[in-house]
Enzyme design. Structure first.
Site, short mmCIF file in Angstrom:
data_model
loop_
_atom_site.label_atom_id
_atom_site.label_comp_id
_atom_site.label_asym_id
_atom_site.label_seq_id
_atom_site.Cartn_x
_atom_site.Cartn_y
_atom_site.Cartn_z
N ALA A 1 -4.15 0.94 13.05
CA ALA A 1 -4.70 -0.41 13.18
C ALA A 1 -6.10 -0.55 12.60
CB ALA A 1 -4.72 -0.83 14.65
N SER B 1 18.83 -0.30 -39.69
CA SER B 1 17.44 -0.48 -39.29
C SER B 1 17.03 -1.94 -39.32
CB SER B 1 16.53 0.32 -40.23
OG SER B 1 16.79 1.70 -40.13
N ARG C 1 -15.15 2.44 5.13
CA ARG C 1 -15.69 3.37 4.13
C ARG C 1 -14.82 3.44 2.88
NH1 ARG C 1 -16.59 8.77 7.42
NH2 ARG C 1 -16.95 9.58 5.30
N ASN D 1 -11.39 18.44 18.10
CA ASN D 1 -10.19 17.66 18.37
C ASN D 1 -9.62 17.13 17.07
OD1 ASN D 1 -8.24 15.99 19.55
ND2 ASN D 1 -9.68 14.31 19.78
#
Length: 464
Positions: A10, A407, A15, A172
Site C-alpha cells: 500500500a 522483389s 524515494r 528484522n
C-alpha cells in the site's frame, strides 16, 4: 488450517520519485509485488491477500487475470500493524498460519517462507520473525534478545538509541509468520506511541513477550534474499541479485552464456539444454526456448515459443512462435501471433505480424508481411509488402506453396497468390493470381536518348 499470506503493497515509495506505486516498478520483467506473490504461490500458500493503497487501481489491474489473488484496500496508511488489522477485519478473522510479506522485498525464496511456516507450527509460536545480518544495518529494525537468547522486542531504526544502533546487528526482515487465531485476538493491542505515530506490526513481538506467548526467530544466512527496495538504486541492486540467481540456475541446467552479466531471463522463462544466450539478450514472460539454439546478441523474446536448433540473431519475437531449425535475423521483428514452421527463415530487416510462414519458406530481407497465410517453400523477394490495412479493416493475404514473389512486390489485400505462381519484380498485385501463373503490373519504361546532355546545357546557360 491452510496458510494465508498477506503481501503489504500500500505504500507510496516517495524515494522512487515516480507517479507509479513503488511495488509496480519492475525487477527484470515483473513488478516487485509479483515476485512476493509468486514466492507465496510456490510455498503452497492457500490464500494470498495483497494490501493496496497508493496506486491501488494499477496493482489490481496487473493481477486482474489472477483468480488466486485477493485485495484489501488500506484507505488510511497508518502503518504495517494497521494494514494487518484492516485485513483481519475484511476477512472476518484469521485461522491457520499467517505469513506477512513485503511487496517491495522481491528476493524472498519460497523455501524460506515454507521453513518459517513449519517452524511456527512445530513450536506453536505466536510469532516467528525472519531475521538477517546485513553488512549495513542502517534503516532496519533491530531485534533485541533476552538473556536466554530469545526474542524480546523489535525496535525500529528511528526509535533506537545510539547504543542500540551500534550494538544490535540482528535485523528484522519484515517477514513474519503468526498464529492466525492469536493474531486476530491481539492485533488491536498495537499502539502508535512512536516517532512516526504509526501502528507497527513489529510491536506484536513485545506484546506477545509481555503475555508470555512464545516468540522465536529464524535467521536467514543469505541477507541478500531479504533486501528491500526503496529507491531506484536499490531496485537495480535487487535486479542484479535475481539476474545472477536465475542465470546460475540455468547454467547449472545446461545453458551456456558468453557473459552472464549481459543476459536477462525472467522467472517464468524456460531454456533448453545446449542453448547459448549471447550478450544483450532478454528472455521475458512465459517464453519457452528449446535445445541447441543460439539466441542473440541483441535479442528480446517475450512470451515466445522457440523450437530446437533455432538461430535468433538481433531479433525481437513477441507473442509468436518459431518451430525447429528456424533462422531469424539479424534485425527481424516477429509479433502478434506470427508462426514460422520448421526450416523457414526471417531475414534482415523484416517484420511479420499475425502471419503463418510455411515449412522452408523465406522472407529474406527488407519486407513487411502482415495478416498473411503462407504455404511451404515460398520465396519473398526483398522489399515486398502485404498492404493489409485499408484504413478501417485488416485484410488477409494468402500465398500458396512454392510461390515466388519478386522483389518490391506490393500485395494489396485481400488477395490470393496461387501455388507455384510468380510475381514480377516491382509489381502491385491487386487481383488474385492463379496457380502457376505469372503476374506483372508495371508501367512502360520510356528512354529519351541524349536527355542528360541537353539538360546540363540548359542549366549551364541559365547560370550565365
Amino acid at each position: 488450517m491452510g496458510v494465508t499470506a498477506i503481501v503489504l503493497a500500500a505504500g507510496e515509495g516517495t524515494r522512487m520519485k515516480s507517479r507509479h506505486p513503488k511495488v509496480m516498478h519492475r525487477l527484470l520483467d515483473r513488478p516487485l509485488v509479483w515476485w512476493a506473490v509468486n514466492s507465496a504461490r510456490k510455498a503452497d500458500v492457500e490464500r494470498i491477500v495483497v494490501v493496496v493503497g497508493n496506486g491501488a487501481d494499477e496493482v489490481r489491474s496487473y493481477f486482474a487475470d489472477d483468480a488466486d489473488v485477493e485485495f484489501v484496500e488500506q484507505t488510511e496508511r497508518l502503518g504495517t500493524g494497521h494494514a494487518v488489522r484492516v485485513v483481519r477485519d475484511a476477512l472476518g478473522g484469521f485461522s491457520g498460519p499467517v505469513v506477512v510479506l513485503s511487496g517491495d522485498s522481491p528476493l524472498v525464496r519460497p523455501e524460506t517462507i515454507s521453513s518459517l511456516v513449519e517452524q511456527t507450527k512445530a513450536a506453536h509460536n505466536a510469532c516467528t520473525v525472519l531475521t538477517m545480518t546485513p553488512p549495513d544495518v542502517c534503516g532496519y529494525g533491530r531485534v533485541k534478545m533476552d538473556a536466554a537468547g530469545k526474542v524480546a522486542a523489535i525496535v525500529e531504526h528511528k526509535d533506537c538509541t545510539d547504543e542500540e544502533r551500534a550494538t544490535l546487528l540482528e535485523c528484522n526482515s519484515g517477514v513474519y509468520c503468526f498464529c492466525g487465531g492469536r493474531l486476530s485476538e491481539n492485533i488491536d493491542k498495537i499502539g502508535c506511541d512512536n516517532a512516526q505515530g504509526e501502528y507497527y506490526l513489529t510491536d506484536m513481538v513485545g506484546i506477545y513477550v509481555g503475555m508470555g506467548e512464545p516468540v522465536a526467530s529464524v535467521h536467514c544466512d543469505d541477507y541478500a534474499e531479504l533486501l528491500g527496495v526503496n529507491s531506484r538504486i536499490q531496485l537495480a541492486e535487487a535486479t542484479k541479485v535475481m539476474q545472477r540467481r536465475i542465470n546460475e540456475r540455468l547454467m547449472a541446467e545446461g545453458v551456456s552464456m558468453l557473459d552472464p552479466d549481459q543476459v536477462w531471463v525472467g522467472a517464468e522463462a524456460t531454456i533448453g539444454r545446449d542453448t547459448t544466450l549471447l550478450p544483450q539478450t532478454f528472455v521475458w514472460g512465459k517464453t519457452v526456448v528449446g535445445d541447441d539454439c543460439v539466441i542473440g546478441p541483441n535479442s528480446r523474446l517475450e512470451n515466445a515459443r522457440v523450437g530446437n536448433g533455432c538461430t535468433v540473431d538481433e531479433t525481437i519475437i513477441v507473442d509468436s512462435q518459431i518451430d525447429d531449425d528456424v533462422c531469424c535475423g539479424p534485425r527481424a521483428y516477429l509479433r502478434g501471433n506470427t508462426h514460422f514452421l520448421k526450416g523457414s527463415k526471417a531475414g534482415t530487416h523484416v517484420e511479420l505480424k499475425n502471419s503463418t510462414v510455411g515449412e522452408g519458406s523465406k522472407v529474406p530481407h527488407l519486407s513487411y508481411i502482415g495478416d498473411t497465410t503462407m504455404g511451404a517453400h515460398v520465396n519473398i523477394g526483398g522489399g515486398s509488402i502485404t498492404c493489409n490495412y485499408d484504413g478501417v479493416n485488416k485484410n488477409k493475404t494468402t500465398i500458396g506453396d512454392g510461390a515466388f514473389v519478386g522483389s518490391d512486390t506490393m500485395m494489396v489485400a485481400p488477395v490470393n497468390i496461387g501455388a507455384g505462381a510468380i510475381t514480377g519484380a516491382s509489381s502491385c498485385i491487386t487481383r488474385d493470381v492463379p496457380a502457376e501463373a505469372l503476374a506483372i503490373e508495371r508501367s512502360d519504361m520510356h528512354i529519351v536518348e541524349g536527355y542528360a546532355q541537353r539538360r546540363r546545357a540548359r542549366l549551364e546557360k541559365g547560370n550565365k
